[in-house]
Design a protein around this motif. Sequence first.
Motif, PDB file in Angstrom:
ATOM      1  N   PHE A 258      -4.381  -6.392 -12.428  1.00 29.56           N
ATOM      2  CA  PHE A 258      -4.613  -5.874 -11.078  1.00 29.56           C
ATOM      3  C   PHE A 258      -5.671  -6.711 -10.375  1.00 29.56           C
ATOM      4  N   ASN A 259      -5.311  -7.276  -9.222  1.00 25.76           N
ATOM      5  CA  ASN A 259      -6.264  -8.077  -8.454  1.00 25.76           C
ATOM      6  C   ASN A 259      -7.500  -7.277  -8.072  1.00 25.76           C
ATOM      7  N   CYS A 260      -7.338  -6.001  -7.881  1.00 27.50           N
ATOM      8  CA  CYS A 260      -8.469  -5.158  -7.486  1.00 27.50           C
ATOM      9  C   CYS A 260      -9.505  -4.987  -8.593  1.00 27.50           C
ATOM     10  N   MET A 261      -9.181  -5.411  -9.793  1.00 26.23           N
ATOM     11  CA  MET A 261     -10.143  -5.342 -10.895  1.00 26.23           C
ATOM     12  C   MET A 261     -10.924  -6.653 -11.035  1.00 26.23           C
ATOM     13  N   LYS A 262     -10.720  -7.570 -10.092  1.00 26.59           N
ATOM     14  CA  LYS A 262     -11.372  -8.882 -10.150  1.00 26.59           C
ATOM     15  C   LYS A 262     -12.414  -9.014  -9.039  1.00 26.59           C
ATOM     16  N   ASP A 263     -13.560  -9.558  -9.386  1.00 24.24           N
ATOM     17  CA  ASP A 263     -14.587  -9.871  -8.390  1.00 24.24           C
ATOM     18  C   ASP A 263     -14.255 -11.145  -7.630  1.00 24.24           C
ATOM     19  N   VAL A 264     -13.541 -12.049  -8.288  1.00 20.66           N
ATOM     20  CA  VAL A 264     -13.240 -13.360  -7.726  1.00 20.66           C
ATOM     21  C   VAL A 264     -11.741 -13.615  -7.819  1.00 20.66           C
ATOM     22  N   LEU A 265     -11.157 -14.099  -6.721  1.00 18.12           N
ATOM     23  CA  LEU A 265      -9.748 -14.506  -6.676  1.00 18.12           C
ATOM     24  C   LEU A 265      -9.689 -15.903  -6.073  1.00 18.12           C
ATOM     25  N   ALA A 266      -8.992 -16.798  -6.727  1.00 16.86           N
ATOM     26  CA  ALA A 266      -8.842 -18.175  -6.239  1.00 16.86           C
ATOM     27  C   ALA A 266     -10.199 -18.802  -5.898  1.00 16.86           C
ATOM     28  N   GLY A 267     -11.199 -18.502  -6.720  1.00 14.72           N
ATOM     29  CA  GLY A 267     -12.515 -19.094  -6.534  1.00 14.72           C
ATOM     30  C   GLY A 267     -13.366 -18.486  -5.433  1.00 14.72           C
ATOM     31  N   ARG A 268     -12.886 -17.416  -4.815  1.00 12.87           N
ATOM     32  CA  ARG A 268     -13.630 -16.772  -3.730  1.00 12.87           C
ATOM     33  C   ARG A 268     -13.895 -15.315  -4.068  1.00 12.87           C
ATOM     34  N   TYR A 269     -14.985 -14.806  -3.509  1.00 16.09           N
ATOM     35  CA  TYR A 269     -15.319 -13.398  -3.709  1.00 16.09           C
ATOM     36  C   TYR A 269     -14.176 -12.528  -3.209  1.00 16.09           C
ATOM     37  N   ASN A 270     -13.775 -11.575  -4.003  1.00 18.38           N
ATOM     38  CA  ASN A 270     -12.712 -10.633  -3.658  1.00 18.38           C
ATOM     39  C   ASN A 270     -13.355  -9.336  -3.166  1.00 18.38           C
ATOM     40  N   SER A 271     -13.423  -9.171  -1.868  1.00 19.19           N
ATOM     41  CA  SER A 271     -14.055  -7.956  -1.330  1.00 19.19           C
ATOM     42  C   SER A 271     -13.181  -6.722  -1.514  1.00 19.19           C
ATOM     43  N   GLN A 272     -11.887  -6.934  -1.729  1.00 23.48           N
ATOM     44  CA  GLN A 272     -10.988  -5.800  -1.969  1.00 23.48           C
ATOM     45  C   GLN A 272     -10.917  -5.563  -3.472  1.00 23.48           C
ATOM     46  N   ASN A 273     -11.951  -4.925  -4.000  1.00 19.97           N
ATOM     47  CA  ASN A 273     -11.994  -4.611  -5.418  1.00 19.97           C
ATOM     48  C   ASN A 273     -12.368  -3.141  -5.591  1.00 19.97           C
ATOM     49  N   VAL A 274     -12.187  -2.629  -6.790  1.00 24.08           N
ATOM     50  CA  VAL A 274     -12.405  -1.201  -7.030  1.00 24.08           C
ATOM     51  C   VAL A 274     -13.843  -0.768  -6.761  1.00 24.08           C
ATOM     52  N   TRP A 275     -14.775  -1.670  -6.902  1.00 27.60           N
ATOM     53  CA  TRP A 275     -16.181  -1.324  -6.707  1.00 27.60           C
ATOM     54  C   TRP A 275     -16.527  -1.118  -5.229  1.00 27.60           C
ATOM     55  N   ASN A 276     -15.698  -1.647  -4.345  1.00 25.61           N
ATOM     56  CA  ASN A 276     -15.919  -1.495  -2.905  1.00 25.61           C
ATOM     57  C   ASN A 276     -15.080  -0.382  -2.283  1.00 25.61           C
ATOM     58  N   MET A 277     -14.308   0.305  -3.070  1.00 22.02           N
ATOM     59  CA  MET A 277     -13.440   1.366  -2.566  1.00 22.02           C
ATOM     60  C   MET A 277     -14.209   2.674  -2.403  1.00 22.02           C
ATOM     61  N   ASP A 278     -13.712   3.490  -1.501  1.00 22.30           N
ATOM     62  CA  ASP A 278     -14.238   4.834  -1.267  1.00 22.30           C
ATOM     63  C   ASP A 278     -13.036   5.778  -1.274  1.00 22.30           C
ATOM     64  N   PRO A 279     -12.568   6.161  -2.475  1.00 24.29           N
ATOM     65  CA  PRO A 279     -11.334   6.953  -2.563  1.00 24.29           C
ATOM     66  C   PRO A 279     -11.422   8.259  -1.775  1.00 24.29           C
ATOM     67  N   GLN A 280     -10.285   8.629  -1.233  1.00 25.71           N
ATOM     68  CA  GLN A 280     -10.146   9.894  -0.527  1.00 25.71           C
ATOM     69  C   GLN A 280      -9.604  10.940  -1.510  1.00 25.71           C
ATOM     70  N   GLU A 281      -9.602  12.172  -1.108  1.00 31.53           N
ATOM     71  CA  GLU A 281      -9.142  13.256  -1.984  1.00 31.53           C
ATOM     72  C   GLU A 281      -7.718  13.008  -2.488  1.00 31.53           C
ATOM     73  N   ILE A 282      -6.868  12.397  -1.673  1.00 30.68           N
ATOM     74  CA  ILE A 282      -5.492  12.124  -2.088  1.00 30.68           C
ATOM     75  C   ILE A 282      -5.450  11.208  -3.313  1.00 30.68           C
ATOM     76  N   HIS A 283      -6.345  10.243  -3.379  1.00 29.82           N
ATOM     77  CA  HIS A 283      -6.362   9.323  -4.519  1.00 29.82           C
ATOM     78  C   HIS A 283      -6.776  10.036  -5.806  1.00 29.82           C
ATOM     79  N   TYR A 284      -7.733  10.949  -5.684  1.00 34.23           N
ATOM     80  CA  TYR A 284      -8.125  11.747  -6.851  1.00 34.23           C
ATOM     81  C   TYR A 284      -6.996  12.690  -7.262  1.00 34.23           C
ATOM     82  N   ALA A 285      -6.321  13.265  -6.280  1.00 30.23           N
ATOM     83  CA  ALA A 285      -5.213  14.178  -6.574  1.00 30.23           C
ATOM     84  C   ALA A 285      -4.088  13.439  -7.299  1.00 30.23           C
TER      85      ALA A 285
END
Length: 145
Positions: A59-86
């Motif tokens: 999963f790309n979202c489990m990576k800090d770096v993609l193609a040598g660049r910082y991956n801002s779309q990662n799990v650590w930057n997410m703010d899940p909503q109630e639907i994601h927990y459900a």
Amino acid sequence: MPYDTRELFARLLQCEAGGEGDNGMAAVVMNRATVPYGEFFRISQGGNVRNIIEQQGQFNCMKDVLAGRYNSQNVWNMDPQEIHYAIADWALGGNTMQGVDNSLFFYNPYSPRCANYFPPGGAGVIHNRINQHCFYVPTEKYAST
């Protein structure tokens, strides 16, 4: 502080599925954790969902770096909503999604057609398309992974 499995799963759903296909993705993660043979069986070590989520290269979202660049779309930057927990709770509770069935692979081809096999190499064959995501069931080739 490390996230528990539920939190990590909710964050992964938000990050990877992007609001489309959350249930399907959750079902695939659970299928990987419970398949009784092949690569995912060895990775899950008897059903460990966290091992599946954290499997290297999945999963790309489990990576800090993609193609040598910082991956801002990662799990650590997410703010899940109630639907994601459900959805995480739903999947962790043993539920599945009709149409995904025993699929172990999925992806968004960004085109109207799904490839016949995914990932490259033939471990999965097309099973179904739900919205923008193509779902693949394991082939005999997967069993030897």
